[in-house]
Scaffold this motif. Structure first.
Motif, mmCIF file in Angstrom:
data_model
loop_
_atom_site.group_PDB
_atom_site.id
_atom_site.type_symbol
_atom_site.label_atom_id
_atom_site.label_comp_id
_atom_site.label_asym_id
_atom_site.label_seq_id
_atom_site.Cartn_x
_atom_site.Cartn_y
_atom_site.Cartn_z
ATOM 1 N N SER A 322 7.472 6.671 -3.197
ATOM 2 C CA SER A 322 6.463 6.094 -4.082
ATOM 3 C C SER A 322 6.140 4.660 -3.678
ATOM 4 C CB SER A 322 6.971 6.143 -5.518
ATOM 5 O OG SER A 322 6.055 5.518 -6.399
ATOM 6 N N ASN A 323 7.173 3.856 -3.440
ATOM 7 C CA ASN A 323 6.958 2.443 -3.102
ATOM 8 C C ASN A 323 6.226 2.265 -1.779
ATOM 9 O OD1 ASN A 323 8.006 0.937 -5.282
ATOM 10 N ND2 ASN A 323 10.101 1.318 -4.615
ATOM 11 N N LEU A 324 6.486 3.115 -0.815
ATOM 12 C CA LEU A 324 5.884 2.961 0.512
ATOM 13 C C LEU A 324 4.508 3.604 0.629
ATOM 14 C CD1 LEU A 324 8.749 1.954 1.096
ATOM 15 C CD2 LEU A 324 8.612 3.064 3.315
ATOM 16 N N ALA A 325 4.042 4.215 -0.456
ATOM 17 C CA ALA A 325 2.703 4.814 -0.430
ATOM 18 C C ALA A 325 1.623 3.757 -0.248
ATOM 19 C CB ALA A 325 2.463 5.599 -1.714
ATOM 20 N N LYS A 326 1.927 2.516 -0.615
ATOM 21 C CA LYS A 326 0.928 1.451 -0.504
ATOM 22 C C LYS A 326 0.621 1.059 0.936
ATOM 23 C CE LYS A 326 4.423 -2.128 -1.499
ATOM 24 N NZ LYS A 326 5.422 -1.272 -2.150
ATOM 25 N N PHE A 327 1.485 1.444 1.856
ATOM 26 C CA PHE A 327 1.219 1.150 3.273
ATOM 27 C C PHE A 327 0.325 2.262 3.810
ATOM 28 C CE2 PHE A 327 5.283 -0.795 2.188
ATOM 29 C CZ PHE A 327 5.002 -2.114 2.507
ATOM 30 N N ASP A 328 -0.976 2.091 3.546
ATOM 31 C CA ASP A 328 -1.935 3.187 3.745
ATOM 32 C C ASP A 328 -3.038 2.878 4.751
ATOM 33 O OD1 ASP A 328 -3.348 1.286 2.369
ATOM 34 O OD2 ASP A 328 -3.705 2.506 0.593
ATOM 35 N N SER A 329 -2.911 1.770 5.486
ATOM 36 C CA SER A 329 -3.879 1.329 6.498
ATOM 37 C C SER A 329 -5.124 0.692 5.887
ATOM 38 C CB SER A 329 -4.327 2.485 7.407
ATOM 39 O OG SER A 329 -5.279 3.331 6.762
ATOM 40 N N VAL A 330 -5.214 0.635 4.569
ATOM 41 C CA VAL A 330 -6.419 0.133 3.918
ATOM 42 C C VAL A 330 -6.206 -1.264 3.346
ATOM 43 C CG1 VAL A 330 -8.082 0.512 2.045
ATOM 44 C CG2 VAL A 330 -7.208 2.457 3.361
ATOM 45 N N MET A 334 -0.640 -2.816 9.429
ATOM 46 C CA MET A 334 -1.338 -2.358 10.628
ATOM 47 C C MET A 334 -2.306 -1.214 10.304
ATOM 48 S SD MET A 334 1.346 0.036 12.760
ATOM 49 C CE MET A 334 0.039 0.754 13.747
ATOM 50 N N ARG A 335 -3.255 -1.023 11.209
ATOM 51 C CA ARG A 335 -4.185 0.097 11.086
ATOM 52 C C ARG A 335 -4.365 0.713 12.468
ATOM 53 N NH1 ARG A 335 -9.921 -1.026 8.478
ATOM 54 N NH2 ARG A 335 -8.519 -1.428 6.708
ATOM 55 N N ALA A 336 -4.111 1.998 12.571
ATOM 56 C CA ALA A 336 -4.253 2.682 13.855
ATOM 57 C C ALA A 336 -5.724 2.730 14.250
ATOM 58 C CB ALA A 336 -3.689 4.085 13.765
ATOM 59 N N VAL A 342 -10.707 8.488 6.352
ATOM 60 C CA VAL A 342 -9.653 7.596 5.864
ATOM 61 C C VAL A 342 -8.299 8.285 5.959
ATOM 62 C CG1 VAL A 342 -8.736 6.439 3.816
ATOM 63 C CG2 VAL A 342 -11.173 6.296 4.324
ATOM 64 N N GLU A 343 -8.274 9.575 5.643
ATOM 65 C CA GLU A 343 -7.022 10.332 5.723
ATOM 66 C C GLU A 343 -6.501 10.388 7.159
ATOM 67 O OE1 GLU A 343 -9.681 11.304 4.095
ATOM 68 O OE2 GLU A 343 -9.019 11.382 1.988
ATOM 69 N N ASP A 344 -7.422 10.522 8.120
ATOM 70 C CA ASP A 344 -7.010 10.555 9.520
ATOM 71 C C ASP A 344 -6.392 9.219 9.940
ATOM 72 O OD1 ASP A 344 -7.964 13.152 9.849
ATOM 73 O OD2 ASP A 344 -9.959 12.476 10.464
ATOM 74 N N VAL A 345 -7.051 8.122 9.544
ATOM 75 C CA VAL A 345 -6.548 6.793 9.900
ATOM 76 C C VAL A 345 -5.209 6.532 9.206
ATOM 77 C CG1 VAL A 345 -7.011 4.319 9.808
ATOM 78 C CG2 VAL A 345 -8.878 5.912 10.265
ATOM 79 N N MET A 346 -5.113 6.926 7.946
ATOM 80 C CA MET A 346 -3.870 6.745 7.203
ATOM 81 C C MET A 346 -2.730 7.512 7.865
ATOM 82 S SD MET A 346 -3.015 7.670 3.215
ATOM 83 C CE MET A 346 -4.527 6.885 2.659
ATOM 84 N N SER A 347 -2.977 8.744 8.222
ATOM 85 C CA SER A 347 -1.943 9.564 8.848
ATOM 86 C C SER A 347 -1.499 8.974 10.178
ATOM 87 C CB SER A 347 -2.469 10.987 9.056
ATOM 88 O OG SER A 347 -1.521 11.788 9.715
ATOM 89 N N ALA A 348 -2.472 8.537 10.986
ATOM 90 C CA ALA A 348 -2.132 7.965 12.287
ATOM 91 C C ALA A 348 -1.381 6.648 12.130
ATOM 92 C CB ALA A 348 -3.405 7.762 13.110
ATOM 93 N N THR A 349 -1.793 5.847 11.151
ATOM 94 C CA THR A 349 -1.138 4.556 10.927
ATOM 95 C C THR A 349 0.299 4.734 10.472
ATOM 96 O OG1 THR A 349 -3.230 3.468 10.362
ATOM 97 C CG2 THR A 349 -1.208 2.441 9.552
#
Length: 501
Positions: A322-330, A334-336, A342-349
């Protein structure tokens, strides 16, 4: 001049107050020590480029006659889980590489206000997930006693910095033993306060119901001095207690007289097993010293402790996911650089930014919280947590403190358990129950292993809000042991720390 890096924080503070040395001199000595040995130890991820300027400002205030805090001018290392405005805050993760916080963690702000001089940010297992500091995205820290061995975790950087005389004081965080277990394997002192006794505001969260910030030092008195600085209510932290705390430094000084051990009832948990013979021997010898000083040692039962590690490794991953959900590239981090949604970038990041242990625990926690499994796993773990709290309540109705070994073994070799998560998790079997119950705990050195010559610690636990009791008891035993050793245990460390083993 006395080697300033070998002084305890209390002794250094006395020299600063008397004008015998300046804070700038003390800070420069520690920075030189870092330059000398940290290439081997790797305790620091970032070293401050303004530390000497801060120290000079403290000297100027002292020279002008300003009344300063007792620790003003003393250098301090800061675990990288605590955010700072003037140095990167990465929590040992690639996903936060180079991140600069817009505010200081409360404990950092309090340290600055007291005149402590931050030297830098110390290495740690990524997002505090680990027991060896091998899970840092920036490489492992090494134990100053033996550079081929781990310094404990997740706060191995803070413990190694103090053990290697790179800093007299350090800040750490303890979710399941991350202050106390590194203290055990490095011959240092680590204190986990009562949950809510020290602000968590600005501490990058792993498991919010378990995390607690605390001091890492070379003596019990030094821990009390730093605890006095960082403790107390913080309106920014909803879990912060409004308790009127006594002076922990005063408690440590009182304990050093040894009188507090007479009539003290010390409980030994009969169900707590799984320690090496060397750890058992050191623990038995330390308990005998307590008895010789007048303490009464009794066996107690805590039947649910055997389930503590299993419950912890369901509760912690659930809260971490839950706490680490905020690291979402947005929002930050970092951002891949990939094309797509957005889901693709989030997953890659998240795939590139998180290490394998973080991914393992996120997956485990997400599964434990998922529909259909919540009651079976997370809900059951929370019931076990309640049973462990009840075990402590029953025990403390009959004893003043509980004593245990701080960890199952001495420092193991780097890489020895890296591919065996269950073996790694077992390192916290003695420390986890305190976090589940929210009670204070301390680890102090109890001696050296007869097998490998490495340090071993003894842990004391007390009821919630009774942190001062732990300072009194541990300072009393520390005084006995140091007198028997003829000086601090760290004086017997390898050449890196100033003496042959």
């Amino acid at each position: 001049m006395t080697d300033l890096t070998r002084l305890t924080a209390a002794d250094l503070a006395a020299k600063l107050a008397s004008g015998e040395v300046s804070s700038a001199e003390a800070t420069e000595a520690h920075l030189e020590r870092i330059r000398e040995v940290d290439g081997d130890v790797h305790a620091f991820l970032h070293v401050s480029d303004s530390a000497v300027d801060v120290a000079r400002s403290i000297d100027e205030r002292r020279a002008a006659g300003e009344q300063l805090h007792e620790l003003a001018g003393v250098p301090l290392a800061v675990k990288d889980v605590l955010v700072t405005t003037d140095m990167p805050s990465t929590s040992g993760s690639k996903i936060l590489e180079g991140y600069m916080s817009p505010y200081d963690a409360t404990v950092v702000a309090k340290s600055r206000a007291a005149g402590l001089v931050p030297l830098g940010k110390t290495n740690m297992d990524e997002f505090a997930m680990g027991s060896s500091t091998e899970h840092s995205a920036y490489g492992p820290t090494r134990n100053p006693w033996d550079l081929d061995r781990i310094p404990g975790g997740s706060g191995g950087g803070s413990a190694a910095a103090v053990a290697a005389f790179e800093a007299p004081l350090a800040l750490g965080s303890d979710t399941g033993g991350s202050i106390r277990q590194p203290a055990h394997v490095t011959g240092t002192v680590g204190f986990k306060p009562t949950y809510g006794g020290v602000s968590r505001y600005g501490s990058i969260a792993l498991a919010s119901s378990l995390d607690q910030v605390g001091p890492v030092t070379r003596t019990v008195l030094d821990a009390g001095l730093l605890h006095d600085v960082i403790g107390g209510h913080d309106p920014h932290d909803a879990t912060s207690l409004t308790t009127d705390w006594p002076s922990f430094a005063a408690a440590a000084r009182e304990g050093a007289t040894g009188q507090v051990l007479k009539g003290l009832k010390v409980g030994l948990v009969k169900e707590l097993v799984g320690f090496s013979s060397a750890v058992d021997q050191s623990f038995t010898a330390a308990v005998a010293k307590l008895e010789q000083a007048g303490a009464e040692v009794v066996e107690i039962s805590a039947p649910h402790f055997e389930y503590a590690t299993a419950a912890y490794y369901l509760i912690l991953p659930a809260e971490a996911s839950s706490n680490l959900a905020k690291f979402d590239s947005v929002r930050f981090g970092m951002r891949a650089d990939v094309a797509g949604t957005v889901e693709d970038v989030m997953s890659a990041t998240r795939g590139a930014g998180f290490g394998p242990e973080v991914k393992r625990r996120i997956i485990l926690g997400t599964y434990a919280l998922s529909a259909g499994y919540y009651d079976a796993y997370y809900g059951s773990a929370q019931k076990v947590r309640t049973l462990i709290q009840q075990d402590f309540a029953a025990a403390f109705a009959n004893v003043d403190v509980i004593a245990t070994p701080s960890a199952p073994t001495t420092a193991f070799k780097l890489g020895a358990k890296l591919d065996d998560p269950l073996a790694m998790y077992a390192n916290d079997l003695a420390t986890i129950p305190a976090n589940l119950a929210g009670i204070p705990g301390i680890s102090i050195p109890s001696g050296l292993s007869a097998e490998d010559g490495l340090p071993i610690g003894i842990q004391f636990l007390a009821p919630a809000h009774e942190d001062a009791r732990l300072y009194r008891v541990s300072a009393a035993l520390e005084a006995i042991l140091v007198d028997e050793w003829g000086g601090p245990l760290l004086d017997r460390a390898p050449a890196l720390n100033g003496g042959a083993r």
